[in-house]
Design an enzyme around this catalytic site. Sequence first.
Site, PDB file in Angstrom:
ATOM      1  CB  CYS A   1      37.632 -24.374  16.606  1.00  0.00           C
ATOM      2  SG  CYS A   1      37.869 -22.849  15.680  1.00  0.00           S
TER       3      CYS A   1
ATOM      4  CG  HIS B   1      42.716 -22.406  19.065  1.00  0.00           C
ATOM      5  ND1 HIS B   1      42.245 -23.694  18.983  1.00  0.00           N
ATOM      6  CD2 HIS B   1      41.765 -21.624  18.483  1.00  0.00           C
ATOM      7  CE1 HIS B   1      41.066 -23.687  18.377  1.00  0.00           C
ATOM      8  NE2 HIS B   1      40.751 -22.438  18.068  1.00  0.00           N
ATOM      9  CD  GLU B   2      41.419 -17.902  19.449  1.00  0.00           C
ATOM     10  OE1 GLU B   2      41.056 -17.550  18.303  1.00  0.00           O
ATOM     11  OE2 GLU B   2      40.781 -18.736  20.115  1.00  0.00           O
TER      12      GLU B   2
ATOM     13  CG  HIS C   1      41.646 -19.113  14.141  1.00  0.00           C
ATOM     14  ND1 HIS C   1      41.015 -20.031  13.328  1.00  0.00           N
ATOM     15  CD2 HIS C   1      41.252 -19.400  15.403  1.00  0.00           C
ATOM     16  CE1 HIS C   1      40.271 -20.839  14.062  1.00  0.00           C
ATOM     17  NE2 HIS C   1      40.405 -20.483  15.329  1.00  0.00           N
TER      18      HIS C   1
END
Length: 186
Positions: free
Chosen positions: A113, A157-158, A161
């Site tokens: 990351c 993953h994004e 966030h």
Amino acid sequence: MFKKLDPSPKWIVYDNNPVMHKPIEDVVFPLTKEDEHVISQMLSYVDASYEGEADKYDIRAGIGIAAIQLGCPKKIIYIHLDDKNGEHKYLMANPKIIKESTSKMYLKNGEGCLSVKKDHKGLSIRKSIVWVKGIDLFTNKEIEVKATDLLAACFQHEVDHNNNKFYYNRINESDPYYVEKNWEEI
């Protein structure tokens, strides 16, 4: 609307910064000048990585980024990568995973990351297929994407966030390399 900028490692906000743990807001339209600037930074950073220019700008290469990683608490993500299905390029506002497979997968080399300086060893377990809905900021239209393999991992993953989560939150603490036979290695 979006400008090409010279990316800088100073743009990245790290996981120990309190802003990374604050609530992330939906994007409201029309975009503000600040939104446009952050999006320009996102595009410039990831595209420099995609074009093999990370070393030129002394940045850590990446295939995706969320606006919060630049200190902007808005639900915007950008992904630019190649996989066995070709090139993928998505700039989305308010992305939501609306459906996911029951099958699971992991990246054999683990995840990294841009906002995590110290890599965490282990496997981040992800869904093999996800359907993501959001506003495509290239066309300003709502889209739905069915993502598999690396693209699915990147979307998860994004979007994580936007929920104040990091890849290491998905690593099994007691057995970081734990896998089950039916989980796919990507």
